[in-house]
Write a protein that holds these residues in place. Structure first.
Motif, PDB file in Angstrom:
ATOM      1  N   GLY A   1     -16.791  -5.997   0.823  1.00 23.86           N
ATOM      2  CA  GLY A   1     -17.245  -4.764   1.451  1.00 23.86           C
ATOM      3  C   GLY A   1     -18.627  -4.925   2.051  1.00 23.86           C
ATOM      4  O   GLY A   1     -19.174  -6.035   2.165  1.00 23.86           O
TER       5      GLY A   1
ATOM      6  N   GLN B   1     -17.695  -5.242   8.178  1.00 22.90           N
ATOM      7  CA  GLN B   1     -16.239  -5.166   8.265  1.00 22.90           C
ATOM      8  C   GLN B   1     -15.773  -5.722   9.608  1.00 22.90           C
ATOM      9  O   GLN B   1     -16.358  -5.436  10.649  1.00 22.90           O
TER      10      GLN B   1
ATOM     11  N   ASP C   1       0.862   4.155  -2.752  1.00 23.44           N
ATOM     12  CA  ASP C   1       0.704   5.577  -2.392  1.00 23.44           C
ATOM     13  C   ASP C   1       1.801   6.419  -3.047  1.00 23.44           C
ATOM     14  O   ASP C   1       1.537   7.516  -3.562  1.00 23.44           O
TER      15      ASP C   1
ATOM     16  N   GLU D   1     -10.321  -1.834  -0.631  1.00 25.95           N
ATOM     17  CA  GLU D   1     -10.342  -0.376  -0.826  1.00 25.95           C
ATOM     18  C   GLU D   1     -10.567  -0.078  -2.307  1.00 25.95           C
ATOM     19  O   GLU D   1      -9.680  -0.269  -3.144  1.00 25.95           O
TER      20      GLU D   1
ATOM     21  N   GLU E   1     -18.191   0.768  -2.603  1.00 22.94           N
ATOM     22  CA  GLU E   1     -16.742   0.649  -2.783  1.00 22.94           C
ATOM     23  C   GLU E   1     -16.376  -0.008  -4.116  1.00 22.94           C
ATOM     24  O   GLU E   1     -15.403   0.359  -4.755  1.00 22.94           O
TER      25      GLU E   1
ATOM     26  N   ALA F   1      -6.575  -3.786  -4.562  1.00 21.19           N
ATOM     27  CA  ALA F   1      -8.011  -3.577  -4.341  1.00 21.19           C
ATOM     28  C   ALA F   1      -8.674  -4.864  -3.854  1.00 21.19           C
ATOM     29  O   ALA F   1      -9.472  -4.858  -2.904  1.00 21.19           O
TER      30      ALA F   1
ATOM     31  N   THR G   1       0.835  -1.213   0.000  1.00 18.76           N
ATOM     32  CA  THR G   1       0.000   0.000   0.000  1.00 18.76           C
ATOM     33  C   THR G   1       0.866   1.257   0.000  1.00 18.76           C
ATOM     34  O   THR G   1       0.571   2.235  -0.697  1.00 18.76           O
TER      35      THR G   1
ATOM     36  N   THR H   1      -7.362  -5.584  -0.105  1.00 14.06           N
ATOM     37  CA  THR H   1      -7.686  -4.621   0.962  1.00 14.06           C
ATOM     38  C   THR H   1      -9.161  -4.251   1.045  1.00 14.06           C
ATOM     39  O   THR H   1      -9.612  -3.756   2.077  1.00 14.06           O
TER      40      THR H   1
ATOM     41  N   VAL I   1     -10.697   2.565  -3.967  1.00 18.42           N
ATOM     42  CA  VAL I   1      -9.935   3.649  -4.599  1.00 18.42           C
ATOM     43  C   VAL I   1      -8.879   3.078  -5.541  1.00 18.42           C
ATOM     44  O   VAL I   1      -8.566   3.682  -6.583  1.00 18.42           O
ATOM     45  N   TRP I   2      -8.343   1.892  -5.219  1.00 27.06           N
ATOM     46  CA  TRP I   2      -7.315   1.294  -6.082  1.00 27.06           C
ATOM     47  C   TRP I   2      -7.911   0.825  -7.402  1.00 27.06           C
ATOM     48  O   TRP I   2      -7.251   0.888  -8.441  1.00 27.06           O
TER      49      TRP I   2
END
Length: 670
Positions: free
Chosen positions: A623, A598, A435, A483, A629, A478, A431, A481, A485-486
């Motif tokens: 999720g 979660q 970033d 997440e 998500e 993605a 991660t 995690t 956003v990836w």
């Protein structure tokens, strides 16, 4: 006084900043200087962990007399091939076409228009073995330029026309099917080395992408032969000298077919690809050896290659000081029987000599041996003591340049290995690298810089493999995690692939439509040391389409796979990642949505089961029920108040399940 390379970010270029040769970086200004002075360009291409690049630099580029002649008769231009793979590819194609071989350092003489007219690789300072000296080459080229410039211009023009006339037949219509993949498997079987694993003879390179194809083919078809080749190859490499039996991580290649003596440089891309391969082999077989090697390789990358900014450096050199002031290949890694006994004592030392295959004559040079592990495992205290002794040796140099594409490969590997083996620290390292790429390499329009160093982005634009491999890393992250956003960032990059790199008929170029024009636009679909940008893009586009239902991305992926239909049956060793992507296409790929609170144990178990499924190229979203998500979570609800998994492929969905064993069955079925 330093030359113009002193202002560059590439460690390789900075190594030449104090040369008496008046180097220019690749730039329009350098070619303008050549035009103004009426002299040719001397183009020298290499990379920081290249042994013969260092040799030629020491012999010729650090020599005042040679440098004076170069500066008077040429405009010398230095290129890091890892920073400018497009420049390297175009001129390497010309070198190979003209001489039938290539390699680094690459030495090419160009007109002020960038047209090549004379080629070579390493040239010695004195004539040897029938090879002209570098000074003789320089004098011959300078004389030809001065006395026969029209002829030189004609040669250069013809070379460029010949390169431009090379059309790439990439398969045209249609995607690879059962027949092509069966033929590819047969081709690999014919080239398989039954005695030592791997394919072909010496030198032998780790066939990470071909092994990914074999593992996916086994998962989809149950072919025991495919699994056997994959498992035997991985075991042979893991027990050979190509693998660092003390510190983990793989060297670039083996100089022999038995994996005994490596070329000792350690590249980020090899280790990222192999780390993932061994994790996938463990997933398929439960092999304890595969588990150990996957984790040790991940730990090697984090320990040895991670930069202060959170990215991953490109490579460790093959050479280091052997204790006498000489820079010698392999000095950090090799041992004599006497050295083992000195560190471990007579009894443990003798056992180590036998365990590691160390001989009095030596398996390498000057009585030293590369450590192998033909059988058994190493006692932890032995490994600890040898590592402590090795740490006192001079370490190989490190190329601190962060390459976007290779960091994408590392992100995918670390995310998956961290998830499989419950190592959240590895997922965190993945991660942090992701970033860094977003923060430092990606501009506001999602255009990528190829490299960075010390927190400073390089000046050169990302190429196709950067967009594709970074997208691949983000997609893996993605899935691990949860997440989303990836997934979004991967989408930005893949939209640029479609907009900037796709040609008519589904073919792909290695440089963007708006990139700096070269004498030829590079375009290579073959998988060599890494997945080609072309096949990596096909894989990432296919995964993104599975996540989102995007028809445009699915169509682009299928268009790109035409080349696999053409090359897979004929040259499977050189289109391994393309074949792996084709396996995912034939399997769907499957789409898995896991919904649940979660932190809920049942959600975690279903998510882990989905990640450990072998279904080729399956994508996983996790999720909250009906979550925002990921697109795959929309209208997916709990079942009887419990976490649930939904499996779909080819527009058809199975009944949702709350049972991890049933989910494994749905994903394991063919």
């Amino acid at each position: 006084m330093p030359n113009r390379l002193a202002h560059e970010t590439s460690p390789y270029l900075l190594q030449h900043a104090d040369n008496p040769v008046d180097w220019w970086p690749w730039s329009g200004d350098a070619f303008e200087e050549a035009r103004k002075r009426g002299v040719p360009v001397l183009l020298s291409v290499g990379y920081s962990s290249c042994h013969w690049c260092h040799v030629m630099a020491h012999e010729s580029f650090e020599d005042d007399e040679t440098a004076a002649y170069v500066n008077e008769h040429f405009v010398p231009v230095k290129v890091d091939r890892e920073e400018r793979p497009d420049v390297d590819a175009v001129y390497m194609e010309a070198v190979q076409a003209a001489t039938g071989q290539g390699g680094w350092p690459m030495t090419v003489f160009l007109t002020a228009d960038g047209e090549p007219f004379y080629f070579g690789t390493y040239f010695p300072p004195e004539p040897r073995h029938g090879m002209a000296s570098f000074r003789q080459i320089l004098e011959g080229v300078a004389a030809a330029w001065a006395e026969r410039r029209d002829e030189v211009g004609e040669v250069a023009g013809k070379i460029v026309r010949d390169l431009a006339g090379r059309s790439l037949a990439y398969g045209g219509e249609g995607v690879p099917g059962e027949e092509e993949l069966a033929q590819a498997l047969l081709g690999l079987t014919r080239e398989y080395d039954e005695r030592s694993g791997g394919f072909g003879g010496a030198p032998k390179f780790p066939p990470s992408m071909a092994v990914e194809f074999l593992l996916r083919h086994y998962a989809r078809t149950g072919s025991d032969g495919a699994l056997q080749m994959a498992a035997e190859t991985c075991a042979a490499m893991a027990r050979g000298g190509i693998y660092d039996q003390l510190g983990g991580g793989f060297a670039r290649y083996s100089v022999d077919r038995e994996w005994v003596v490596p070329h000792f440089e350690k590249m980020l891309y090899d280790n990222a690809l192999l780390c993932r391969v061994y994790a996938h082999l463990w997933r398929a077989t439960g092999s304890e050896l595969a588990r150990r090697v996957a984790l040790e390789t991940a730990d090697f990358m984090v320990r040895e290659l991670r930069t202060a900014e959170g990215g991953f450096a490109s490579a460790l050199d093959a050479d280091s000081d052997d204790g006498t002031g000489r820079h010698v290949e392999g000095a950090f890694y090799v041992w004599t029987p006497q050295q083992l006994r000195e560190v471990l004592g007579e009894e443990d030392g003798e056992r180590a000599v036998e365990l590691f295959g160390v001989t009095e004559e030596g398996t390498f040079e000057e009585g030293a041996s590369v450590l192998q592990l033909p059988d058994g495992e190493v006692d932890p205290s032995v490994k600890e003591r040898l590592l402590a002794a090795r740490a006192l040796r001079a370490r190989p140099g490190r190329d601190d340049k962060v390459v976007a594409a290779w960091n994408g490969l590392a992100i995918a590997a670390l995310a998956e290995v961290g998830a499989y083996f419950e190592r959240p620290d590895l997922v965190e390292r993945a991660t942090e690298a992701a970033d860094l790429l977003v923060r430092l390499h990606m501009d506001n329009g999602a255009r990528l810089a190829r490299t960075s160093k010390d927190g400073r982005p390089g000046a050169h634009a990302g190429v196709l493999e950067d967009y594709a491999d970074v997208a691949e890393g983000f997609l893996a992250l993605a899935g691990v995690t949860g997440e989303g956003v990836w997934l979004e960032f991967a989408g930005f990059l893949l939209d640029i692939v479609i907009d900037q790199f796709v040609a008519e008929g589904g073919a792909l170029y290695d440089t963007a439509h708006d990139a700096e024009p070269l004498i030829r636009r590079p375009q290579d679909p073959t998988d060599n040391a890494t997945p080609s940008g072309w096949t990596a893009a096909a894989g990432a586009l296919l995964s993104y389409a599975a996540h989102t239902g995007s028809e445009a991305h699915r169509t682009a992926a299928e268009g790109a796979l035409g080349v696999v239909k053409a090359l897979g049956p004929r040259a499977p060793r050189f289109i391994g990642w393309g074949l792996a992507v084709a396996e995912a296409l034939l399997d769907g790929p499957r789409e898995v949505a896991v919904v649940g609170p979660q932190g809920d144990a049942a959600t975690r178990e279903l998510h882990r089961t989905a990640l450990l499924a072998q279904a080729p190229g399956a994508v996983v979203a996790v999720g909250e029920p009906d979550g925002e998500e990921f697109p795959l979570l929309k209208e997916r609800h709990l079942v009887d108040g419990s976490a649930a998994a939904y499996v779909c492929r080819n527009f058809a969905c199975r009944m949702p399940t709350t049972d991890a064993a049933e989910l494994a069955g749905q994903l394991g079925g063919r």
